[in-house]
Design an enzyme around this catalytic site. Structure first.
Site, PDB file in Angstrom:
ATOM      1  N   GLU A  61      -0.839   4.451  14.085  1.00 24.91           N
ATOM      2  CA  GLU A  61      -0.536   5.710  13.403  1.00 24.91           C
ATOM      3  C   GLU A  61      -0.771   6.899  14.327  1.00 24.91           C
ATOM      4  O   GLU A  61       0.023   7.853  14.353  1.00 24.91           O
ATOM      5  CB  GLU A  61      -1.372   5.854  12.127  1.00 24.91           C
ATOM      6  CG  GLU A  61      -0.986   7.090  11.319  1.00 24.91           C
ATOM      7  CD  GLU A  61      -1.675   7.197   9.976  1.00 24.91           C
ATOM      8  OE1 GLU A  61      -1.285   8.065   9.177  1.00 24.91           O
ATOM      9  OE2 GLU A  61      -2.625   6.411   9.714  1.00 24.91           O
TER      10      GLU A  61
ATOM     11  N   PHE B 273       1.731  -3.610   3.878  1.00 15.15           N
ATOM     12  CA  PHE B 273       2.055  -4.941   4.386  1.00 15.15           C
ATOM     13  C   PHE B 273       3.548  -5.200   4.151  1.00 15.15           C
ATOM     14  O   PHE B 273       4.083  -4.906   3.085  1.00 15.15           O
ATOM     15  CB  PHE B 273       1.248  -6.010   3.651  1.00 15.15           C
ATOM     16  CG  PHE B 273      -0.161  -6.193   4.153  1.00 15.15           C
ATOM     17  CD1 PHE B 273      -0.726  -5.334   5.082  1.00 15.15           C
ATOM     18  CD2 PHE B 273      -0.940  -7.236   3.688  1.00 15.15           C
ATOM     19  CE1 PHE B 273      -2.025  -5.513   5.539  1.00 15.15           C
ATOM     20  CE2 PHE B 273      -2.233  -7.437   4.128  1.00 15.15           C
ATOM     21  CZ  PHE B 273      -2.783  -6.583   5.057  1.00 15.15           C
TER      22      PHE B 273
ATOM     23  N   LYS C  13      -9.779   7.956   3.137  1.00 11.43           N
ATOM     24  CA  LYS C  13     -10.213   6.594   2.804  1.00 11.43           C
ATOM     25  C   LYS C  13     -11.630   6.339   3.306  1.00 11.43           C
ATOM     26  O   LYS C  13     -12.260   5.357   2.895  1.00 11.43           O
ATOM     27  CB  LYS C  13      -9.241   5.568   3.385  1.00 11.43           C
ATOM     28  CG  LYS C  13      -7.886   5.518   2.682  1.00 11.43           C
ATOM     29  CD  LYS C  13      -7.000   4.435   3.266  1.00 11.43           C
ATOM     30  CE  LYS C  13      -5.629   4.396   2.607  1.00 11.43           C
ATOM     31  NZ  LYS C  13      -4.781   5.552   2.991  1.00 11.43           N
TER      32      LYS C  13
ATOM     33  N   HIS D   2      -9.848   1.942   0.320  1.00 14.35           N
ATOM     34  CA  HIS D   2      -8.387   1.812   0.306  1.00 14.35           C
ATOM     35  C   HIS D   2      -7.937   1.303  -1.059  1.00 14.35           C
ATOM     36  O   HIS D   2      -8.177   0.151  -1.418  1.00 14.35           O
ATOM     37  CB  HIS D   2      -7.958   0.859   1.414  1.00 14.35           C
ATOM     38  CG  HIS D   2      -6.486   0.782   1.621  1.00 14.35           C
ATOM     39  ND1 HIS D   2      -5.587   1.558   0.926  1.00 14.35           N
ATOM     40  CD2 HIS D   2      -5.729   0.001   2.463  1.00 14.35           C
ATOM     41  CE1 HIS D   2      -4.357   1.278   1.318  1.00 14.35           C
ATOM     42  NE2 HIS D   2      -4.430   0.333   2.247  1.00 14.35           N
TER      43      HIS D   2
ATOM     44  N   CYS E 161       0.804  -1.225   0.000  1.00 14.68           N
ATOM     45  CA  CYS E 161       0.000   0.000   0.000  1.00 14.68           C
ATOM     46  C   CYS E 161       0.836   1.274   0.000  1.00 14.68           C
ATOM     47  O   CYS E 161       0.289   2.368  -0.109  1.00 14.68           O
ATOM     48  CB  CYS E 161      -0.954  -0.008   1.188  1.00 14.68           C
ATOM     49  SG  CYS E 161      -1.976  -1.483   1.240  1.00 14.68           S
TER      50      CYS E 161
ATOM     51  N   HIS F  91      -2.724   7.702   6.769  1.00 12.65           N
ATOM     52  CA  HIS F  91      -2.935   6.408   6.104  1.00 12.65           C
ATOM     53  C   HIS F  91      -4.305   5.861   6.515  1.00 12.65           C
ATOM     54  O   HIS F  91      -5.082   5.460   5.659  1.00 12.65           O
ATOM     55  CB  HIS F  91      -1.822   5.432   6.483  1.00 12.65           C
ATOM     56  CG  HIS F  91      -1.902   4.140   5.748  1.00 12.65           C
ATOM     57  ND1 HIS F  91      -1.824   4.071   4.365  1.00 12.65           N
ATOM     58  CD2 HIS F  91      -2.076   2.855   6.178  1.00 12.65           C
ATOM     59  CE1 HIS F  91      -1.927   2.805   3.985  1.00 12.65           C
ATOM     60  NE2 HIS F  91      -2.089   2.041   5.068  1.00 12.65           N
TER      61      HIS F  91
END
Length: 420
Positions: free
Chosen positions: A318, A404, A338, A343, A167, A307
């Site tokens: 985060e 990831f 998002k 996403h 991502c 994010h």
């Protein structure tokens, strides 16, 4: 002799998204706080835990390609080329007036042609395992094909490659583009990212890892970043493209400068294949790296596009990292877009960079929708831009993306000022 690093600016943008297939349409829907999430139409999701996604609507490949050419490309490459076309037009580029040997393409994707891979393997199994693979099977699935296809389309012979960091892929692509231009390896780079992952393989795989929201009864309200009731992210698709060039090149060709890239930060969580570090260690280091590169203090950031995917562990880590870097900053806006786009995986970074550029240029910060009860420890520390767009002068904006594998990529953009 050490060369002075070149300044890097953004001069064009293009977008294919769940909220519109041009930058202007996308931005208008973002500012209005609309959701692009609906029930899945691309396949029969009856037997899947998740039945919702943020699909691109009304995209016709033949608007961009001849039919025979379109067949050569997986949808993620079609999205990429369409977004790149808009960015090039938006930037007012005449390639015949430029040195094509110094113009490159760097493109990011986390999944590549996953739909093509699924389709071809299914055909192989249905055909009693007889090899009837499409001759374009390999170029349709590999992640580097958008960068090659864009360069071929416009005859661009500069550096050309793909970034794959889940991502964080498109933010890493932008960072690479920025750094190669700083070093003088290119005058201009088309950069961004694309994904077309809404199929059985992706939904099934993410369901198995317990990453997706299963709020099928309320698709538009399913993505709720930072909310105590969040239950996972909503899968999205699309593409974003930027024209990134040296300030010298932009001025020489009379380009409109949309924003300046002043800071890039990279790090790793070094913790888990899919989970973020519980204390946000990588995110903390990436943001510090970006601030150091930009030569500014944390107090100068006006807006963070977080994010913030709407997962329990990811959002909390985060927030911990942001708190470590920024302390208590109720004057600083944090946005989680998002909540509207879903996403977009490897394309998320560039789409959110476009949002940052628009926020800088229009002095408007998009809302975080669906979120009503922010994690209590952080609710008073920052302005989470809940519910509606806010007017605010934005001089510096930060864009965080995490992938990831523990990949961290942070960008810092600045309002362009030609006197410094």
């Amino acid at each position: 002799m050490i060369k002075e690093l070149k300044r890097v600016v953004i001069t064009g943008m293009g977008a294919i998204t769940p909220l519109g297939n041009t930058v202007n349409e996308f931005w208008n829907n973002i500012i209005a706080g609309r959701s692009g999430v609906r029930l899945i139409t691309k396949f029969d999701s009856t037997h899947f835990k998740t039945k919702i996604a943020a699909e691109v609507k009304d995209f016709n490949a033949t608007d961009y390609f001849e039919r025979n050419e379109a067949r050569k490309y997986d949808l993620f490459t079609q999205y990429a080329i369409a977004a790149a076309d808009e960015a090039i037009n938006n930037a007012g580029i005449n390639f015949e007036m430029l040195n094509k040997n110094k113009i490159g393409v760097i493109w990011g994707s986390g999944n590549g042609g996953i739909q093509t891979f699924q389709d071809q393997v299914e055909e192989f199994v249905k055909g009693n395992r007889q090899p009837r693979f499409n001759p374009y099977f390999i170029p349709k699935i590999i992640a580097d094909i958008p960068s090659g296809a864009i360069s071929i389309r416009y005859g661009l012979r500069g550096l050309n490659f793909s970034t794959v960091s889940a991502c964080a892929s498109s933010n890493n692509a932008i960072i690479d583009a920025c750094n190669y231009i700083r070093l003088g390896k290119a005058d201009m780079i088309i950069t961004g990212g694309s994904e077309a992952p809404i199929n059985e393989s992706s939904i099934g795989g993410f369901n198995a890892s317990k990453a997706l929201s299963t709020n099928n009864e309320d698709p538009k309200g399913a993505s709720m970043p930072f909310d105590v009731k969040r239950d996972g992210f909503v899968l999205g698709e699309g593409a974003g493209a930027l024209i990134v060039e040296s300030l010298e090149c932009a001025i020489k060709r009379g380009a409109t400068i949309l924003a300046e890239i002043v800071g890039t930060g990279m790090a790793a969580d070094a913790y888990h294949l899919t989970g973020t570090h519980p204390d946000g260690e990588g995110a903390y280091l990436g943001m510090l790296d970006g601030l150091e590169d930009a030569g500014i203090g944390a107090s100068e950031i006006d807006y963070i596009n977080a994010h913030a995917t709407s997962t329990h562990m990811g959002d909390e880590s985060e927030l911990k990292a942001i708190s470590r870097v920024f302390g208590q900053r109720p004057d600083m806006n944090i946005g989680a877009t998002k909540s509207m786009t879903g996403h977009l995986l490897g394309a998320a970074g560039v789409i959110e960079t476009i949002i940052c550029v628009k926020a800088i240029r229009e002095s408007r910060i998009p809302p975080t929708i669906n979120t009503s009860e922010v994690e209590h420890e952080y609710s008073d520390k920052f302005n989470f831009t809940l519910g509606k767009t806010q007017e605010k002068v934005v001089r510096y904006a930060m864009n965080n993306t995490f992938g990831f594998g523990g990949h961290i990529a942070t960008l810092i953009l600045k309002k362009y000022e030609n006197d410094n």
